[in-house]
Enzyme design. Structure first.
Site, PDB file in Angstrom:
ATOM      1  N   HIS A   1      -5.584  -3.333  -1.663  1.00 14.62           N
ATOM      2  CA  HIS A   1      -5.189  -2.577  -2.612  1.00 14.62           C
ATOM      3  C   HIS A   1      -5.742  -4.038  -4.177  1.00 14.62           C
ATOM      4  CE1 HIS A   1      -4.657   0.450   0.096  1.00 14.62           C
ATOM      5  NE2 HIS A   1      -4.234   0.064   1.356  1.00 14.62           N
TER       6      HIS A   1
ATOM      7  N   LYS B   1     -12.411   0.760   0.461  1.00 15.54           N
ATOM      8  CA  LYS B   1     -11.195   0.979  -0.396  1.00 15.54           C
ATOM      9  C   LYS B   1     -12.110   0.793  -2.035  1.00 15.54           C
ATOM     10  CE  LYS B   1      -6.840  -0.232   1.946  1.00 15.54           C
ATOM     11  NZ  LYS B   1      -7.944  -0.919   3.351  1.00 15.54           N
TER      12      LYS B   1
ATOM     13  N   SER C   1       0.246  -1.550  -0.334  1.00 20.06           N
ATOM     14  CA  SER C   1      -0.049  -0.026  -0.421  1.00 20.06           C
ATOM     15  C   SER C   1       0.840   1.422  -0.472  1.00 20.06           C
ATOM     16  CB  SER C   1      -0.825   0.556   1.272  1.00 20.06           C
ATOM     17  OG  SER C   1      -0.318   0.328   2.585  1.00 20.06           O
TER      18      SER C   1
END
Length: 391
Positions: free
Chosen positions: A203, A234, A175
């Site tokens: 991610h 996310k 990340s």
């Protein structure tokens, strides 16, 4: 005691403050009454403000109220929780899934459930803090291998063949640097040394792979990763996390994972919004295409400025500044110019590698990207990105 510790943090330029945002998580947000381009969000596909999620959440609240009042194994399991798990399993192409309240609670619960006293966990040096804490909670012996160094990992596996249970755990996308785990090599080593392989796709979910299924799909290894964690908060714009794997894996975690057993379950409205997010992800593939177009657009702009974005291979750009104080100054100058990108400092990243962590969204316009490049160009001229990458 606390005053003294805070003074130390202040001297090291490591005090954290919160920026108050007065709008939805769009490509542009309102900070202190001023509209700025948002360049540090993980809302990669721009789904967080999608009408489908808002309508699904509102409809669920009308039927179920908001809170569930208990854990899933008491009275907090609704048909929406189970529907979300089926939707996740369908999306990931796995037989089963189990939902957690966050990626942090997933990692800090699953790792101790899989590995304990006498076992061995092998963790990449740049893994997320939740993985590090999960390793500590497990009470297993943890060996940290050098970042993406498969020779080092194999040497550790070779010298620990007798460990009763071995778990290799890695971020799919790291990340803070935006690079991708060498999953083909990890799979081969896990199979060669009879280890369980766990990938944190926080991610990568919605970002990597032809359908956005993550790192395993990106490399064509979906049936060879034992445990996959992904987040709903996310790229999917909602909240929570999940684990997918074989039915026995999910059933085992349901019975042994403390962060699952002892947490009040997600609100049904959140589950409904997450289901809607998967529908949007599949119905609007242009979002992934636009995300990667914007990634290329920003990468080209940064390259033209001479700003190093290595080792990123994703929509995450680590723009190294070096010292924490200068990273803070760079972030403040960017905000004053109309761009919001916070300074990332230790202990999130190693000493001497403070940075602006810049991310693009699918919903950024060409004008947004151009504004970001212009502002970063000003910072570059003032010497903020001349710091070399640490070894």
């Amino acid at each position: 005691m606390f005053e003294r510790e805070l003074d130390i943090l202040q001297e090291q330029h490591l005090i954290r403050t919160q920026v108050r945002i007065g709008s939805a998580q769009g490509p542009r947000i309102t900070v202190d009454g001023k509209q700025v381009v948002l360049l540090c969000s993980n809302n990669y596909l721009g789904i967080a403000e999608h009408p489908a999620l808002k309508h699904a959440a509102c409809d669920a609240m009308e039927r179920y109220g908001f809170g569930t009042g208990a854990s899933r194994l008491v009275s907090g399991n609704t048909e929406l929780h189970e529907a979300l798990e089926r939707r996740i399993a369908s999306f990931k192409g796995t037989e089963s899934a189990i939902v957690f309240n966050s990626g942090y609670t997933a990692n800090t619960g699953v790792i101790p459930a899989v590995a304990g006293d006498g076992d061995l966990v092998l963790s990449d040096r740049l893994n997320h803090a939740s993985i590090i804490d999960g390793c500590r909670l497990s009470r297993a012996r943890t060996e940290v291998y050098r970042h993406r160094d498969m020779d080092h990992l194999e040497s550790l596996l070779r010298s620990n063949r007798t460990a009763p249970r071995k778990l290799i755990v890695t971020d799919g996308v790291f990340s803070m640097d935006g690079d991708i785990a060498p999953l083909p090599d990890l799979v081969l080593l896990a199979e060669r040394y009879d280890a369980v392989l766990m990938v944190d796709d926080a991610h990568a979910t919605g970002v990597l792979g032809k359908q956005g299924r993550g790192t395993a799909e990106h490399f064509g290894l979906e049936d060879r990763v034992h445990i996959q964690m992904g987040t709903l908060g996310k790229a999917l714009g909602s909240f929570g996390a999940y684990i997918t794997g074989a039915p026995d894996v999910v059933r085992y975690l349901l019975n042994t994972c403390r962060s699952y057993l002892f947490s009040t379950s997600l609100p049904p409205a959140v589950c409904a919004a997450s289901i809607a997010a998967f529908d949007v992800l599949e119905a609007e593939p242009w979002r992934r295409e636009r995300l990667w177009d914007n990634r290329s657009r920003l990468a080209h702009g940064l390259a033209s400025l001479g700003i190093n974005i290595a080792p990123s291979a994703t929509p995450i750009f680590p723009l190294l500044v070096g010292s924490s104080d200068r990273a803070l100054h760079a972030s403040q100058k960017a905000l004053a110019q109309g761009m919001f990108a916070i300074a990332i400092r230790p202990p999130t990243i190693p000493d001497g590698s403070a940075r602006l962590r810049v991310t693009v969204l699918a919903t950024h316009t060409e004008e947004d990207i151009a504004q970001a490049v212009r502002i970063l160009g000003i910072l570059k001229e003032e010497g903020y990105f001349s710091h070399g990458r640490p070894e």
